[in-house]
Design an enzyme around this catalytic site. Structure first.
Site, PDB file in Angstrom:
ATOM      1  N   HIS A 169       0.804  -1.181   0.040  1.00 26.86           N
ATOM      2  CA  HIS A 169       0.131   0.106   0.031  1.00 26.86           C
ATOM      3  C   HIS A 169       1.004   1.376  -0.201  1.00 26.86           C
ATOM      4  CE1 HIS A 169      -3.901   1.985   0.576  1.00 26.86           C
ATOM      5  NE2 HIS A 169      -3.173   2.831   1.041  1.00 26.86           N
ATOM      6  N   ALA A 170       0.827   2.178  -0.980  1.00 28.40           N
ATOM      7  CA  ALA A 170       1.473   3.368  -1.179  1.00 28.40           C
ATOM      8  C   ALA A 170       1.597   4.192   0.199  1.00 28.40           C
ATOM      9  CB  ALA A 170       1.047   3.969  -2.329  1.00 28.40           C
ATOM     10  N   HIS A 174      -0.011  11.961  -5.675  1.00 33.50           N
ATOM     11  CA  HIS A 174      -0.408  11.955  -4.459  1.00 33.50           C
ATOM     12  C   HIS A 174       0.638  11.755  -3.334  1.00 33.50           C
ATOM     13  CE1 HIS A 174      -3.672  10.978  -1.190  1.00 33.50           C
ATOM     14  NE2 HIS A 174      -2.643  10.099  -0.700  1.00 33.50           N
ATOM     15  N   GLU A 175       1.487  10.783  -3.496  1.00 32.20           N
ATOM     16  CA  GLU A 175       2.564  10.635  -2.377  1.00 32.20           C
ATOM     17  C   GLU A 175       3.508  11.515  -2.259  1.00 32.20           C
ATOM     18  OE1 GLU A 175       2.140   8.157  -0.370  1.00 32.20           O
ATOM     19  OE2 GLU A 175       0.402   7.290  -1.355  1.00 32.20           O
ATOM     20  N   HIS A 223       2.453  14.538   0.108  1.00 35.81           N
ATOM     21  CA  HIS A 223       2.729  14.412   1.363  1.00 35.81           C
ATOM     22  C   HIS A 223       4.087  14.770   1.777  1.00 35.81           C
ATOM     23  CE1 HIS A 223      -1.083  12.250   2.425  1.00 35.81           C
ATOM     24  NE2 HIS A 223      -0.620  11.064   1.846  1.00 35.81           N
ATOM     25  N   GLU A 283      -3.922  14.749   2.861  1.00 30.43           N
ATOM     26  CA  GLU A 283      -4.326  13.868   1.704  1.00 30.43           C
ATOM     27  C   GLU A 283      -4.728  14.628   0.308  1.00 30.43           C
ATOM     28  OE1 GLU A 283      -3.743  10.783   1.950  1.00 30.43           O
ATOM     29  OE2 GLU A 283      -3.310  10.699   4.206  1.00 30.43           O
ATOM     30  N   HIS A 288      -6.739   0.519   5.351  1.00 30.38           N
ATOM     31  CA  HIS A 288      -6.568   1.131   6.628  1.00 30.38           C
ATOM     32  C   HIS A 288      -7.444   0.676   7.887  1.00 30.38           C
ATOM     33  CE1 HIS A 288      -5.986   3.272   2.746  1.00 30.38           C
ATOM     34  NE2 HIS A 288      -5.644   4.404   3.391  1.00 30.38           N
ATOM     35  N   TYR A 340      -9.820  11.289   3.928  1.00 33.52           N
ATOM     36  CA  TYR A 340      -9.738  11.048   2.506  1.00 33.52           C
ATOM     37  C   TYR A 340     -11.082  11.776   1.984  1.00 33.52           C
ATOM     38  CZ  TYR A 340      -6.063   7.801   3.201  1.00 33.52           C
ATOM     39  OH  TYR A 340      -4.905   7.201   3.768  1.00 33.52           O
TER      40      TYR A 340
HETATM   41  O1  X8Z Z   1      -4.339   5.239   1.029  1.00 30.62           O
HETATM   42  C1  X8Z Z   1      -4.239   6.145   0.270  1.00 30.62           C
HETATM   43  C2  X8Z Z   1      -3.034   6.575  -0.300  1.00 30.62           C
HETATM   44  C3  X8Z Z   1      -1.969   6.625   0.867  1.00 30.62           C
HETATM   45  S1  X8Z Z   1      -2.400   7.817   2.161  1.00 30.62           S
HETATM   46  C4  X8Z Z   1      -2.440   5.742  -1.256  1.00 30.62           C
HETATM   47  N1  X8Z Z   1      -5.418   6.525  -0.529  1.00 30.62           N
HETATM   48  C5  X8Z Z   1      -6.850   6.085  -0.051  1.00 30.62           C
HETATM   49  C6  X8Z Z   1      -6.901   4.568  -0.462  1.00 30.62           C
HETATM   50  O2  X8Z Z   1      -6.030   4.291  -1.155  1.00 30.62           O
HETATM   51  O3  X8Z Z   1      -7.885   3.911  -0.156  1.00 30.62           O
HETATM   52  C7  X8Z Z   1      -5.492   7.685  -1.555  1.00 30.62           C
HETATM   53  C8  X8Z Z   1      -6.960   7.451  -1.778  1.00 30.62           C
HETATM   54  C9  X8Z Z   1      -7.781   6.795  -0.740  1.00 30.62           C
HETATM   55 ZN    ZN Z   2      -2.097   9.731   1.253  1.00 30.92          ZN
END
Ligand code: X8Z
Ligand code: ZN
Length: 580
Positions: free
Chosen positions: A321-322, A351-352, A355, A379, A479, A489
């Site tokens: 997960h990024a 996106h990254e 941050h 975010e 998450h 988000y």
């Molecule tokens: O988790 C993330 C990022 C890292 S903060 C890749 N996002 C959420 C997800 O993947 O569920 C970005 C959009 C929503």
């Molecule tokens: Zn993020």
């Protein structure tokens, strides 16, 4: 060490000492977490858990001592620090011996189980990971294979359910020791307003975008029904989650080809362009860096390129997960991603880096202010840049020969809506559900039933078949096992449109928002940087004002952006049943 005398006699010194100790421990946590996330073993899991436990223990002690600070003799800055001290972690354990370690181990274990999970999909001979299963969800159009990949991945929840229950009870006890009713209330207290008022605030925001979401849902359901037939897609009920092009049905651009009207494609396919050019993961990140540099922000440090993880290693387990990191809280910036050459990951690298640029900008603040104004701001930064990835921008950086003309606009907007509007109810419901779990309104015996109630109510989606309590479907979303709050988000999806509108107007642009880009705009860069550099020093409305002139979050910018699409959807949806 945490003497009451020093608390009372010199609050500033007390806070500075706390910051110095917490910074040291936080750096150790980053190092241990980084090694764990990029090389999952029993040992790295144990090291990460120990470092996290120490930081939780120390934070809890300092936060409890800070209660004795003399409020009437403190500067505004110290007041803010004391408030943030109590809110600086997304999790604390109670002070009982061993509780911190148990809680940290439980989270590390849930993360590990999630990261390692695999399933052998129909037609394959080897088990594959989430990334490969996600590719099935977005690319395959055979509903049997889609359902299979969806069900296969969701088995991961089963082994997360039990540790999750233990985590909920321990984390709630920790939150109570800090003076919050439960962990959900603690999370809601980070928004510079009463936690109940914050809950109403997100409901208000949801109310503003709900009609647009319902229009999109109506349109997409009808198109999917035409494609998959009435036995798979109901005329009036929820859409099966496995048909929406994404494992969690959280964004729907994977099904763009299925729902795009013939005369309204975007006119190009960024994934195809990137793949054809043989773009490497490094180069993908370079595009994003160059965008920030074009705004007048500095290039990333050489260590970023040496220490980041861009690719899934073949020889070990990692957390794919990024994420973006600042290991020393000064300039050791890195990202960790298993990059694939797709339009989706093109957006994710932006996106990254958002941050990383935030972290870089607030590195000069005292430790407790090295955070975003609120977590939705963190975010929103990189996503704001992604909104500037317009066809005209792609032409400027040489990825496209010619921008499609305005007749293709509905295609562009529909694609964006599948990315951004489809996300809104999911962004909201993950924590609406967790808030109820933490408060005890939802008992463990109803975890899964209530999860699906929320998914149905907000998203209008359903499971392929009834899901029992032996399953734990929220555990199939990163998450949840990783204890990352999610409302950020939802907020970011509104804020990024507020930021985008304000920044393009700062340049004097007057055209449609979806064709405007801040690429190369120093003025936009200065405004952005000014906001980023504040970190968490001010309450978030101040930060919002610096960038937009407004002090309230609202959905108007998003609605303005999508106004032409809303009109078009209204026409398409005439006579089509809506709602679920
Ligand atoms: O988790 C993330 C990022 C890292 S903060 C890749 N996002 C959420 C997800 O993947 O569920 C970005 C959009 C929503
Ligand atoms: Zn993020």
């Amino acid at each position: 060490m945490h003497g009451l005398t020093s608390t009372a006699s010199d609050p500033s010194a007390f806070l500075r000492t706390a910051e110095a100790e917490l910074l040291d421990l936080a750096v150790e946590v980053s190092q241990a977490d980084w090694v764990h996330a990029t090389y999952i073993t029993e040992d790295t899991q144990a090291l990460a858990a120990r470092a996290n436990a120490r930081l939780m223990e120390s934070t809890l002690r300092w936060a409890k001592d800070s209660v004795h600070l003399p409020a009437d003799r403190m500067s505004a800055e110290d007041h803010r620090k004391a408030k943030l001290l109590r809110l600086s972690l997304p999790l604390v354990a109670p002070s009982d011996p061993g509780a911190s370690l148990e809680l940290a181990r439980t989270v590390a274990e849930m993360e590990g189980r999630f990261a390692k999970a695999q399933y052998t999909p129909l037609g394959a001979t080897e088990p594959v990971d989430l990334q490969a299963l996600s590719r099935i969800l977005s690319e395959v159009r055979d509903p049997v294979r889609l359902e299979d990949a969806w069900v296969g991945w969701h088995r991961v929840g089963r082994e997360i359910r039990e540790p999750y229950q233990r985590y909920v009870s321990l984390a709630n006890l920790g939150a109570k020791e800090l003076g919050f009713p439960d962990l959900g209330a603690m999370w809601r207290s980070r928004y510079d307003m009463d936690p109940d008022a914050f809950a109403s605030e997100v409901d208000r925001l949801w109310g503003e975008v709900q009609p647009l979401y319902e229009s999109l849902h109506t349109y997409v359901r009808a198109r999917l029904r035409a494609f998959y037939g009435p036995s798979r897609v109901p005329e009036r009920g929820p859409i099966p989650a496995y048909l929406l092009g994404n494992m969690w049905a959280q964004s729907w651009e994977g099904i763009f080809p299925l729902v795009a009207p013939a005369d309204a494609e975007p006119g190009f396919d960024l994934t195809e362009v990137l793949v054809k050019r043989g773009t490497t993961p490094q180069e993908l990140v370079r595009y994003a860096e160059r965008f920030f540099v074009s705004l007048g922000l500095p290039a990333l440090p050489p260590t970023f390129w040496e220490r980041s993880m861009f690719l899934r290693p073949r020889d070990r387990e990692v957390v794919c997960h990024a994420s973006a990191w600042d290991l020393d809280y000064v300039h050791d910036l890195r990202i960790k991603m298993c990059i694939e050459i797709t339009a989706d990951d093109f957006a994710t690298v932006h996106h990254e880096l958002g941050h990383n640029y935030y972290q870089r900008a607030y590195a000069g603040q005292p430790y407790l202010f090295r955070e975003s104004a609120h977590d939705g701001f963190h975010e929103a930064v990189g996503d704001t840049i992604s909104l500037s990835v317009t066809p005209e921008y792609l032409v400027r950086v040489g990825l496209l020969d010619e921008a499609p003309d305005a007749s293709r606009d509905i295609g562009l907007l529909l694609y964006r809506a599948l990315e951004k509007v489809a996300f809104l109810p999911f962004g909201l419901l993950v924590d609406r559900w967790r808030w109820d779990v933490f408060s005890g309104r939802v008992a463990p015996s109803e975890y899964n039933r209530s999860w699906w109630e929320f998914r149905r109510r907000y998203q209008g989606v359903g499971p392929p078949a009834p899901r029992g309590e032996e399953e734990f479907d929220p555990g199939a979303k990163f998450h949840v096992p990783a204890n990352v709050p999610y409302m950020r988000y939802f907020l970011a999806h509104l804020l990024q449109f507020q930021f985008h509108r304000a920044l393009v107007r700062a340049e004097g642009a007057t055209g449609p928002l979806h064709r405007a880009s801040i690429y190369g705009s120093r003025k936009a860069g200065e405004r952005l940087e000014a906001m980023l550099a504040m970190g968490a020093r001010n309450e978030w409305p101040d930060a919002l004002e610096v960038i937009t002139g407004d002090r309230r979050m609202d959905a108007q910018a998003l609605l303005d952006y999508f106004a032409p699409l809303q009109r078009w959807l209204d026409e398409q949806n005439r006579g089509v049943p809506s709602g679920w």
